[in-house]
Write a protein that holds these residues in place. Structure first.
Motif, short mmCIF file in Angstrom:
data_model
loop_
_atom_site.label_atom_id
_atom_site.label_comp_id
_atom_site.label_asym_id
_atom_site.label_seq_id
_atom_site.Cartn_x
_atom_site.Cartn_y
_atom_site.Cartn_z
N ASP A 1 0.86 -1.18 0.00
CA ASP A 1 0.00 0.00 0.00
C ASP A 1 0.90 1.23 0.00
OD1 ASP A 1 -1.58 2.30 1.18
OD2 ASP A 1 -3.16 0.78 1.06
N ALA A 2 0.68 2.14 -0.95
CA ALA A 2 1.56 3.30 -1.10
C ALA A 2 1.56 4.19 0.13
CB ALA A 2 1.16 4.12 -2.33
N VAL A 3 0.47 4.17 0.91
CA VAL A 3 0.37 5.04 2.09
C VAL A 3 0.59 4.25 3.37
CG1 VAL A 3 -1.15 6.56 3.40
CG2 VAL A 3 -1.18 6.62 0.90
N LEU A 4 -0.05 3.11 3.48
CA LEU A 4 -0.01 2.35 4.72
C LEU A 4 1.20 1.44 4.83
CD1 LEU A 4 -3.80 1.44 5.02
CD2 LEU A 4 -2.57 3.40 5.99
N GLY A 5 1.90 1.22 3.72
CA GLY A 5 3.10 0.40 3.75
C GLY A 5 2.84 -1.04 3.32
N ASP A 6 3.79 -1.92 3.62
CA ASP A 6 3.75 -3.32 3.18
C ASP A 6 3.38 -4.23 4.34
OD1 ASP A 6 4.66 -2.30 0.80
OD2 ASP A 6 6.76 -2.83 1.19
N VAL B 1 -0.80 -5.15 -5.20
CA VAL B 1 -0.69 -3.72 -4.90
C VAL B 1 -2.10 -3.15 -4.73
CG1 VAL B 1 0.07 -1.47 -5.74
CG2 VAL B 1 1.47 -3.50 -6.17
N VAL B 2 -2.29 -2.35 -3.66
CA VAL B 2 -3.58 -1.72 -3.42
C VAL B 2 -3.76 -0.59 -4.44
CG1 VAL B 2 -5.00 -0.42 -1.79
CG2 VAL B 2 -3.52 -2.29 -0.98
N SER B 3 -4.77 -0.72 -5.31
CA SER B 3 -5.02 0.31 -6.32
C SER B 3 -6.12 1.27 -5.90
CB SER B 3 -5.39 -0.34 -7.66
OG SER B 3 -6.57 -1.13 -7.52
N ASN C 1 -11.00 2.44 0.43
CA ASN C 1 -11.94 3.32 1.11
C ASN C 1 -11.86 3.00 2.60
OD1 ASN C 1 -14.01 5.12 1.67
ND2 ASN C 1 -15.60 3.57 1.36
N GLY C 2 -11.36 3.94 3.39
CA GLY C 2 -11.14 3.68 4.79
C GLY C 2 -9.65 3.52 5.08
N VAL C 3 -9.32 3.30 6.34
CA VAL C 3 -7.92 3.16 6.74
C VAL C 3 -7.78 1.84 7.51
CG1 VAL C 3 -5.96 4.23 7.89
CG2 VAL C 3 -7.76 5.66 6.91
#
Length: 333
Positions: A288-293, A322-324, A327-329
């Motif tokens: 995930d580009a924001v949350l990491g691996d 890869v998360v493309s 919605n949500g965190v």
């Protein structure tokens, strides 16, 4: 008023001829006495039709100049405001051409504003304006046999060699013969077998018109697969899963597909209060580009933190997703 004298009468003596004049009586003719319409004055003249008229045209030239074209000519001496001369001179290619002195010579433009003589090579002549080939090449002899060798495929040869007189025949073969035999237009063909070409069937969602192959729609919309609360399943690539509501509201677990191709997708839609958890198999990873691996392998996971969390992943490599879209965190571990 200007005056003119004319003869009003002539007096002769007896029967004397006119050569023996005894008296000439002068008289005066005024300009105003001349026949004509209009008003005679110092600025009018009497036209042939009997009309006193004013000469047409007027004006004074104060400056004369000449503008040269972009190339080929130059201008000097202008503008002239009283008297003088404007001089034209050849320039650029025109000057170079004018300076040539050769006759019976071909010239070529060898550079900017430069023309050079063409050298007439061997086998050619240039005389009286005619450029000719002076021979058919060197050597001489008698042809005793002519043959043609066909390529490995595509063309066949018959009638070869010719040793006296005759014809050699070429014929298309193999794929070339098959292609030549096609009769369809606005048709895409594919090689369906050895030396065989067949038309491509344009399936649903595609159009082929005027040489353009286009997608006519966005493709079929997948039908989400419902996952019951508390279920534990292994996902199938290119599938949407929706977490169903129900009691008890327990966590639904979905494992990444064990087999997927690059570009395949996986979507999880949160709906039930029990939420969802996405787990991994051996050597699998989620990025995930924001949350990491996630942690690589079976211990790594992504966990929804809210009931309506959603996630879409794309297969980027054999074991990497890869998360493309998200919605949500959710929690990444």
């Amino acid at each position: 008023m200007a005056q003119r004298t004319f003869i009003r009468s002539v007096t002769t003596s007896g029967n004397a001829p006119l050569g023996r004049l005894t008296a000439i009586v002068p008289d005066t003719l005024l300009i105003g006495d001349l026949p004509g319409t209009g008003t005679p004055s110092s600025s009018t003249y009497l036209r042939g039709d009997g009309t006193w008229a004013t000469p047409s045209g007027s004006g004074t030239v104060t400056s004369v100049n000449l503008t040269a074209p972009a190339a080929g000519l130059t201008v000097s001496g202008g503008p002239i405001t009283s008297s003088g001369s404007i001089t034209l001179a050849l320039a650029d290619d025109l000057a170079a051409l004018e300076a040539l002195t050769g006759t019976n010579t071909l010239y070529y433009r060898s550079g900017a504003s430069t023309w050079s003589a063409v050298t007439i090579g061997s086998g050619l002549s240039f005389t009286g304006g005619t450029l000719s080939a002076t021979g058919g090449g060197g050597g001489s002899g008698t042809v005793t046999s002519v043959g043609i060798t066909a390529p490995a495929a595509g063309i066949t040869v018959s009638g070869s060699p010719v040793t006296t007189s005759g014809s050699i025949t070429l014929a298309l073969a193999n794929d070339l013969a098959a292609l030549e035999a096609l009769s369809g237009t606005n048709t895409i063909y594919y090689r369906s077998g050895t030396s065989t070409w067949s038309p491509v069937t344009i399936g649903s969602g595609l159009t082929f018109t005027g040489g353009t192959l286009s997608a006519s729609g966005g493709g079929p919309t997948p039908t989400p697969t419902s996952v019951a609360p508390g279920s534990s399943i292994t996902a199938t690539a290119n599938t949407e899963y929706i977490i169903a509501g129900g009691i008890p509201a327990t966590l639904a677990t979905i494992k990444l597909p064990t087999s997927a191709s690059v570009g395949d997708f996986l979507t999880i839609i949160g709906f039930g209060a029990g939420k969802w958890k996405l787990t991994q198999d051996l050597s699998q990873n989620i990025h995930d580009a924001v949350l990491g691996d996630t942690t690589s392998g079976p211990t790594g996971y992504v966990l929804a933190t809210n009931q309506y969390d959603c996630i879409t992943l794309r297969c980027a490599a054999t074991n990497d997703w890869v998360v493309s879209h998200r919605n949500g965190v959710p929690t990444v571990a």
